[in-house]
Motif scaffolding. Sequence first.
Motif, PDB file in Angstrom:
ATOM      1  N   THR A  79       0.914  -1.070   0.120  1.00 10.70           N
ATOM      2  CA  THR A  79      -0.274   0.033  -0.062  1.00 10.70           C
ATOM      3  C   THR A  79       0.935   1.201  -0.069  1.00 10.70           C
ATOM      4  O   THR A  79       0.710   2.285  -0.722  1.00 10.70           O
ATOM      5  CB  THR A  79      -0.948  -0.136   1.249  1.00 10.70           C
ATOM      6  OG1 THR A  79      -1.922  -1.086   1.394  1.00 10.70           O
ATOM      7  CG2 THR A  79      -1.729   1.351   1.220  1.00 10.70           C
ATOM      8  N   SER A 106       1.000  -7.589   7.060  1.00 12.41           N
ATOM      9  CA  SER A 106       0.580  -7.914   8.564  1.00 12.41           C
ATOM     10  C   SER A 106       1.263  -9.213   9.071  1.00 12.41           C
ATOM     11  O   SER A 106       1.832  -9.495   9.896  1.00 12.41           O
ATOM     12  CB  SER A 106      -0.576  -7.583   9.159  1.00 12.41           C
ATOM     13  OG  SER A 106      -1.531  -8.439   8.298  1.00 12.41           O
ATOM     14  N   ASP A 145       1.025  -3.277   6.965  1.00 16.97           N
ATOM     15  CA  ASP A 145       0.036  -3.322   6.040  1.00 16.97           C
ATOM     16  C   ASP A 145      -1.214  -4.340   6.193  1.00 16.97           C
ATOM     17  O   ASP A 145      -0.876  -5.206   7.120  1.00 16.97           O
ATOM     18  CB  ASP A 145       0.608  -3.406   4.552  1.00 16.97           C
ATOM     19  CG  ASP A 145      -0.004  -3.084   3.451  1.00 16.97           C
ATOM     20  OD1 ASP A 145      -0.904  -2.358   3.514  1.00 16.97           O
ATOM     21  OD2 ASP A 145       0.917  -3.018   2.359  1.00 16.97           O
ATOM     22  N   LYS A 146      -1.935  -4.300   5.248  1.00 18.63           N
ATOM     23  CA  LYS A 146      -3.183  -5.540   5.135  1.00 18.63           C
ATOM     24  C   LYS A 146      -2.450  -7.005   5.163  1.00 18.63           C
ATOM     25  O   LYS A 146      -1.138  -6.825   4.821  1.00 18.63           O
ATOM     26  CB  LYS A 146      -4.195  -5.249   4.183  1.00 18.63           C
ATOM     27  CG  LYS A 146      -4.937  -3.969   4.280  1.00 18.63           C
ATOM     28  CD  LYS A 146      -5.913  -3.693   3.371  1.00 18.63           C
ATOM     29  CE  LYS A 146      -6.814  -2.820   3.479  1.00 18.63           C
ATOM     30  NZ  LYS A 146      -7.618  -2.451   2.300  1.00 18.63           N
ATOM     31  N   SER A 147      -3.106  -8.102   5.212  1.00 16.78           N
ATOM     32  CA  SER A 147      -2.565  -9.313   5.078  1.00 16.78           C
ATOM     33  C   SER A 147      -2.110  -9.548   3.573  1.00 16.78           C
ATOM     34  O   SER A 147      -2.636  -8.674   2.805  1.00 16.78           O
ATOM     35  CB  SER A 147      -3.460 -10.508   5.492  1.00 16.78           C
ATOM     36  OG  SER A 147      -4.496 -10.414   4.844  1.00 16.78           O
ATOM     37  N   GLU A 199      -5.471 -10.254   1.819  1.00 11.19           N
ATOM     38  CA  GLU A 199      -6.230  -9.108   1.466  1.00 11.19           C
ATOM     39  C   GLU A 199      -5.542  -8.290   0.469  1.00 11.19           C
ATOM     40  O   GLU A 199      -6.242  -7.659  -0.374  1.00 11.19           O
ATOM     41  CB  GLU A 199      -6.318  -8.281   2.810  1.00 11.19           C
ATOM     42  CG  GLU A 199      -7.230  -8.815   3.814  1.00 11.19           C
ATOM     43  CD  GLU A 199      -7.098  -8.409   5.355  1.00 11.19           C
ATOM     44  OE1 GLU A 199      -7.874  -7.792   5.884  1.00 11.19           O
ATOM     45  OE2 GLU A 199      -6.143  -7.932   5.639  1.00 11.19           O
ATOM     46  N   TYR A 256      -7.551  -7.426  -3.247  1.00 10.81           N
ATOM     47  CA  TYR A 256      -7.774  -6.028  -3.630  1.00 10.81           C
ATOM     48  C   TYR A 256      -7.111  -5.948  -4.817  1.00 10.81           C
ATOM     49  O   TYR A 256      -7.825  -5.468  -5.714  1.00 10.81           O
ATOM     50  CB  TYR A 256      -6.924  -5.234  -2.591  1.00 10.81           C
ATOM     51  CG  TYR A 256      -6.976  -3.914  -3.320  1.00 10.81           C
ATOM     52  CD1 TYR A 256      -8.154  -3.062  -3.055  1.00 10.81           C
ATOM     53  CD2 TYR A 256      -5.915  -3.288  -4.082  1.00 10.81           C
ATOM     54  CE1 TYR A 256      -8.066  -1.675  -3.536  1.00 10.81           C
ATOM     55  CE2 TYR A 256      -5.754  -1.931  -4.436  1.00 10.81           C
ATOM     56  CZ  TYR A 256      -6.841  -1.114  -4.191  1.00 10.81           C
ATOM     57  OH  TYR A 256      -6.703   0.023  -4.576  1.00 10.81           O
TER      58      TYR A 256
END
Length: 295
Positions: A95, A235, A241-243, A246, A250
């Motif tokens: 991200t 993560s 950040d998101k996993s 995820e 995205y």
Amino acid sequence: MVEEMSIKRTKEAVEEDVQRLRDWLDKQPHLPQDVEHSLLLAFVCGTKTLESAKRKLDNYYSNRNRMVKLYDEVARDVNAQFREKSRALNHFFLTNTTPEGHIVYFVSFNDCFSKVFDHPHEATRMLMMLELRMKQWSDTSEFGGYFVFDCDGVPASAITMVNSSIVAAILGSFQDGYPMKLHGCFCINASSTIEFIVNNLVKPVLKAKLYNRTKVFKEGASNLKEYLPLEMLPSDYGGNDKSSAELNDYWLDQLEENREWFLKSTRQSSDEKKRPPDSQNTYGIDGTFRKLAVD
């Protein structure tokens, strides 16, 4: 010799180069004319000189004729079948960018890798991810980044699942036709199988600079701290950040949301019958070198 200046340029200077690239494109009867501003911006920001941007833009469209399997319209149709084939690997951009503004492209392997891995599909998917990031590039700063491959769990049988001609094709396509300045390519949690693949299938077709920037680590993500802040990692790698799952979902959604754009852009390729005779000044070499510092 070109005088070196700061790599930081004003928005106006960048836009002037985008317009110069557009003006050159308008005079190339063999290339598509309806190229979006964001793509031209990525080519300007991802190369050191305007001449390099022109060459890469030309290769970007001519490669689609030379490497048709990687640019097949059916293979690049982001539908249910595409998503099913994508279960073997996670592909995503982190991200956040590095403090220098570099993007990070991350790939990791899933448990079902051995059952569903499709090498041509994953090669095509990677190029599509890069194209989408180029399409979304709205900044006037350098378009550069890192590749990270987490090879944890890759079986020894992976060597039999990799097509050497596809490896050569995707690396050639990336190096010659995509404008991203690659500051490093890292394999972490690499087994002896991965080390063999990188040293014998990947590195031999890399240009010198990228060859030296490609590293194989037997250990995990801690090796990346020299290049990027570990807190920007997913993560499940101890970052903020998101996993990975995820982020992968995205970006699959992003590919699907841009399905029509991919179908249109896939049809854009050079018309070699209309290519003008080559000459010393095909790319407008005289007088248009951009003054940038070496990266």
